[in-house]
Design an enzyme around this catalytic site. Structure first.
Site, PDB file in Angstrom:
ATOM      1  N   ASP A 189      -8.995   7.700  11.541  1.00 40.54           N
ATOM      2  CA  ASP A 189      -9.450   6.236  10.809  1.00 40.54           C
ATOM      3  C   ASP A 189      -8.263   5.328  11.188  1.00 40.54           C
ATOM      4  O   ASP A 189      -7.039   5.474  11.533  1.00 40.54           O
ATOM      5  CB  ASP A 189      -9.454   6.473   9.275  1.00 40.54           C
ATOM      6  CG  ASP A 189      -8.289   7.125   8.695  1.00 40.54           C
ATOM      7  OD1 ASP A 189      -7.467   8.109   9.369  1.00 40.54           O
ATOM      8  OD2 ASP A 189      -7.636   6.570   7.624  1.00 40.54           O
ATOM      9  N   GLU A 190      -8.564   4.063  11.202  1.00 40.28           N
ATOM     10  CA  GLU A 190      -7.506   2.854  11.028  1.00 40.28           C
ATOM     11  C   GLU A 190      -6.769   2.755  12.129  1.00 40.28           C
ATOM     12  O   GLU A 190      -5.662   2.624  12.152  1.00 40.28           O
ATOM     13  CB  GLU A 190      -6.971   2.777   9.653  1.00 40.28           C
ATOM     14  CG  GLU A 190      -7.869   2.672   8.431  1.00 40.28           C
ATOM     15  CD  GLU A 190      -7.044   2.894   7.247  1.00 40.28           C
ATOM     16  OE1 GLU A 190      -7.691   2.132   6.235  1.00 40.28           O
ATOM     17  OE2 GLU A 190      -5.990   3.487   7.230  1.00 40.28           O
ATOM     18  N   HIS A 248      -1.981   6.625  12.766  1.00 41.00           N
ATOM     19  CA  HIS A 248      -1.434   7.219  11.668  1.00 41.00           C
ATOM     20  C   HIS A 248      -0.461   8.222  12.170  1.00 41.00           C
ATOM     21  O   HIS A 248      -0.485   9.042  11.107  1.00 41.00           O
ATOM     22  CB  HIS A 248      -2.455   7.570  10.511  1.00 41.00           C
ATOM     23  CG  HIS A 248      -3.236   6.549   9.728  1.00 41.00           C
ATOM     24  ND1 HIS A 248      -2.653   6.018   8.688  1.00 41.00           N
ATOM     25  CD2 HIS A 248      -4.487   5.985   9.724  1.00 41.00           C
ATOM     26  CE1 HIS A 248      -3.350   5.216   8.090  1.00 41.00           C
ATOM     27  NE2 HIS A 248      -4.557   5.327   8.858  1.00 41.00           N
ATOM     28  N   TRP A 276     -16.352   7.761   4.748  1.00 45.03           N
ATOM     29  CA  TRP A 276     -15.697   6.859   3.604  1.00 45.03           C
ATOM     30  C   TRP A 276     -16.136   5.231   3.525  1.00 45.03           C
ATOM     31  O   TRP A 276     -16.137   4.686   2.471  1.00 45.03           O
ATOM     32  CB  TRP A 276     -14.120   7.157   3.735  1.00 45.03           C
ATOM     33  CG  TRP A 276     -13.547   6.485   4.793  1.00 45.03           C
ATOM     34  CD1 TRP A 276     -13.439   6.763   6.427  1.00 45.03           C
ATOM     35  CD2 TRP A 276     -12.593   5.249   4.771  1.00 45.03           C
ATOM     36  NE1 TRP A 276     -12.826   5.832   6.889  1.00 45.03           N
ATOM     37  CE2 TRP A 276     -12.209   5.053   6.066  1.00 45.03           C
ATOM     38  CE3 TRP A 276     -12.319   4.340   3.478  1.00 45.03           C
ATOM     39  CZ2 TRP A 276     -11.254   3.920   6.346  1.00 45.03           C
ATOM     40  CZ3 TRP A 276     -11.153   3.520   3.874  1.00 45.03           C
ATOM     41  CH2 TRP A 276     -10.934   3.170   5.125  1.00 45.03           C
ATOM     42  N   ASP A 292       1.019  11.650   8.303  1.00 45.35           N
ATOM     43  CA  ASP A 292       0.441  10.125   8.486  1.00 45.35           C
ATOM     44  C   ASP A 292       1.757   9.672   9.041  1.00 45.35           C
ATOM     45  O   ASP A 292       2.914  10.310   9.103  1.00 45.35           O
ATOM     46  CB  ASP A 292      -0.040   9.800   6.954  1.00 45.35           C
ATOM     47  CG  ASP A 292      -0.889   8.787   7.072  1.00 45.35           C
ATOM     48  OD1 ASP A 292      -0.985   7.698   7.616  1.00 45.35           O
ATOM     49  OD2 ASP A 292      -2.208   9.168   6.415  1.00 45.35           O
ATOM     50  N   THR A 320      -1.854   8.542  -1.819  1.00 40.65           N
ATOM     51  CA  THR A 320      -0.708   8.514  -2.820  1.00 40.65           C
ATOM     52  C   THR A 320       0.188   7.721  -2.538  1.00 40.65           C
ATOM     53  O   THR A 320       1.485   7.562  -3.276  1.00 40.65           O
ATOM     54  CB  THR A 320      -0.364   9.912  -2.885  1.00 40.65           C
ATOM     55  OG1 THR A 320       0.297  10.334  -1.522  1.00 40.65           O
ATOM     56  CG2 THR A 320      -1.189  11.138  -3.425  1.00 40.65           C
ATOM     57  N   GLU A 321       0.008   6.448  -1.832  1.00 39.32           N
ATOM     58  CA  GLU A 321       1.016   5.472  -1.623  1.00 39.32           C
ATOM     59  C   GLU A 321       1.832   5.134  -2.956  1.00 39.32           C
ATOM     60  O   GLU A 321       3.099   4.896  -2.810  1.00 39.32           O
ATOM     61  CB  GLU A 321       0.171   4.273  -1.159  1.00 39.32           C
ATOM     62  CG  GLU A 321      -0.146   4.390   0.427  1.00 39.32           C
ATOM     63  CD  GLU A 321      -1.590   4.739   0.500  1.00 39.32           C
ATOM     64  OE1 GLU A 321      -2.103   4.525   1.580  1.00 39.32           O
ATOM     65  OE2 GLU A 321      -2.175   5.596  -0.554  1.00 39.32           O
TER      66      GLU A 321
END
Length: 573
Positions: A347-348, A282, A414, A208, A489-490
């Site tokens: 994603d994103e 990402h 998601w 990421d 897990t940020e």
């Protein structure tokens, strides 16, 4: 309830026992996930030092797993034996066999029969046999999961007849190790816990923006630079983690040998490891190391240090060398993972870097692409072609449906798109944020909980998750492979925090994806969760206790069952 007489035949042993099928059988056995069919028998089997573990050839590894699991708490040294004969009666024995198993049980189903004299686990495959062993372990007193000998304990197994198989073939958990690094032994501890609850897919989020966690020999800077950053980030205290290198940088990575060991460890527990190598977005960690493949200028990336919060690293699809770079990476990744699936994220993806890149705009015009969604689809098709040529299947998040879905791609839903993809004949894994995002708080009273990204996902809500979309036509239901929980897990730097966010919510996800939908009973599940806490204690797992509230402004003190409610006036309490 119903009763019947059942005869058991194995190894010359014949027994007639009274079979009872009670209503609400799930309340009788503290097993998670709840088995599909349970019949209660008279009495109990006693595990002792004289107990023998007998197995057919080919099932030795499963038998040894059972023997190894029984040893710490009991102190018994039970050695599996393969030399036994059906003509000779054997008492006080546990039998594991794939012979004469009912093929209707499928690839992961099993039958487990416990009488006062014997335990028989029969399954068509080793996976099913392994899951039968997990059920047997949960039938024992929960202290069997202790890593230390339990003095003075006895080890009864209630007499039962179980026929069991999973509802869904994909029963998954995703762990993000990019935002924060967890050691190989910590990852293996996750796999141990997954195995107890018959989860079979470990989605390993290795890449990421904030960290590249897998060694790629052709591109050493991916780990020399991309695996590290200046500090823990995300506003967390520096002492919330120990993942610091000798030079003080924060991070870490897994060598290819580490990966092989984890994959083998998972395979021994019938867990498939699905790697995620994020693209085209990402990807800051990769592009800080190799900025020539980025959509923004090289100078921009050089002046932006790798840190928590950076998320605009996007590959440049207009540069042909970008695909060579990505394919070279995948060529080292694929041999490490026997999994059929490779997750590419997707994603994103911020479209700004493409929108302001002249070469990307020229590519879109040349290929007749109307917008950046279609450009991402074009990128995905290139990767799908490579993966297909290497006998792998592309899987990605909801956004891979935007702009056109690759023909063989699997959608991990998601934020939507799963129902439409399944209706079009694509396989789908359901993991909606409202039920499956374990980075959300478990209480509305945040003062009582460790830091989370936000949201609210209590245990009961996970248990209410239904993987098959309500409006999906029944003929397409088989395209829903199953469900998965995700732990981003940020804000979770330490492994004890990871476990706290996982359990007991992961037990609910396991039951949703394994057990029949018609068997759902949240109150009964909570009772089993309370007993299960003793197992987690024995395994040394940090978990959120069932006695903790959800911090809402009301408390449920009771409920009415539908049978109590009539169409005429009456008083009920």
């Amino acid at each position: 309830m119903t009763t019947s007489i059942k005869k058991l035949w194995l190894a010359g042993l014949t027994a007639s026992v009274l079979t009872v099928t009670p209503a609400g059988a799930d309340t009788l056995l503290p097993v998670i996930p709840q088995p599909q069919k349970v019949q209660q028998l008279d009495g109990a089997f006693q595990l002792t030092t004289a107990t023998r573990i007998l197995t057919d050839r080919g099932s030795e590894a499963t038998a040894q797993f059972l023997a190894d699991r029984l040893n710490p708490a009991t102190g018994y040294r039970l050695t599996p034996e393969t030399k036994w004969f059906a003509s000779s009666p054997v008492y006080s024995a546990i039998f594991l066999t794939t012979k004469k198993a009912d093929p209707k049980l499928g690839a992961e189903g099993y039958e487990l029969t416990v009488t006062t004299n014997s335990v028989v686990i029969r399954a068509p495959t080793q996976a099913g046999l392994f899951y039968g062993v997990q059920t047997l372990l949960q039938l024992l007193p929960p202290q069997i999961f202790s890593s230390n000998r339990v003095a003075g304990a006895t080890w009864p197994v209630p007499a039962v007849d179980i026929s069991d198989s999973p509802r869904f073939p994909w029963r998954g958990f995703m762990l993000d190790v990019s935002r924060h690094f967890y050691t190989k032994s910590e990852v293996e501890k996750v796999l141990d816990a997954m195995a107890v609850y018959k989860l079979n897919t470990f989605h390993w989020h290795l890449v990421d923006d904030q960290g590249w966690r897998i060694e790629i020999k052709k591109y050493p800077k991916l780990t020399a630079i991309g695996a590290w950053r200046a500090g823990v980030g995300f506003g967390l205290e520096s002492n919330s983690t120990t993942a610091y290198g000798p030079d003080g940088r924060y991070g870490g990575y897994y060598t290819q040998d580490d990966i092989r060991e984890v994959v083998a460890y998972a395979a021994a527990r019938h867990i498939t490891v699905v790697p995620e190598i994020e693209m085209p977005g990402h990807s800051t960690a990769a592009l800080v190391a190799y900025p020539q493949y980025a959509s923004v200028t090289n100078e921009t990336l050089r002046t932006v240090p790798l840190k928590a919060g950076v998320n605009d690293g996007v590959y440049n699809p207009a540069n042909p060398e970008t695909f060579q770079f990505v394919e070279n990476i995948l060529s080292e990744v694929l041999p490490l993972f026997p999994s059929k699936y490779v997750h590419i994220g997707g994603d994103e993806v911020p479209h700004g870097p493409w929108r302001h890149n002249a070469a990307c705009q020229a590519l879109m015009k040349r290929e007749g692409l109307k917008n950046e969604d279609q450009l991402q689809s074009w990128f995905n098709l290139r990767i799908e072609k490579f993966l297909t040529a290497n006998h792998k299947t592309l899987i990605g998040w909801s956004e891979i449906t935007h702009g056109g879905l690759a023909s063989s791609a699997v959608v991990m839903d998601w934020i939507g798109g799963g129902k439409e993809a399944a209706s079009a004949g694509h396989d789908v894994v359901m993991t909606p944020t409202g039920y499956c995002y374990f980075d959300h708080y478990q209480s509305k009273d945040h003062t009582t909980e460790p830091h989370a990204i936000g949201g609210f996902l209590p245990l009961e809500q996970v248990y209410d998750f239904e993987p098959i979309p309500a409006s999906l036509p029944p003929q397409y239901a088989s395209f829903v492979l199953g469900g998965q929980a995700n732990l981003w897990t940020e804000y979770i730097a330490g492994f004890a925090h990871v476990e706290y966010m996982m359990f007991p919510r992961l037990c609910a996800l396991a039951e949703v994806t394994w057990s029949p939908k018609t068997a759902r009973d949240y109150d009964g599940f909570v009772q089993r969760v309370k007993i299960n806490e003793q197992r987690l204690d024995g395994m040394g797992v940090n978990y959120r206790k069932a006695t903790l509230g959800t911090g809402v402004d009301h408390n449920k003190i009771g409920s009415w069952k539908s049978a109590q409610i009539a169409t005429t006036d009456q008083a009920i309490e």
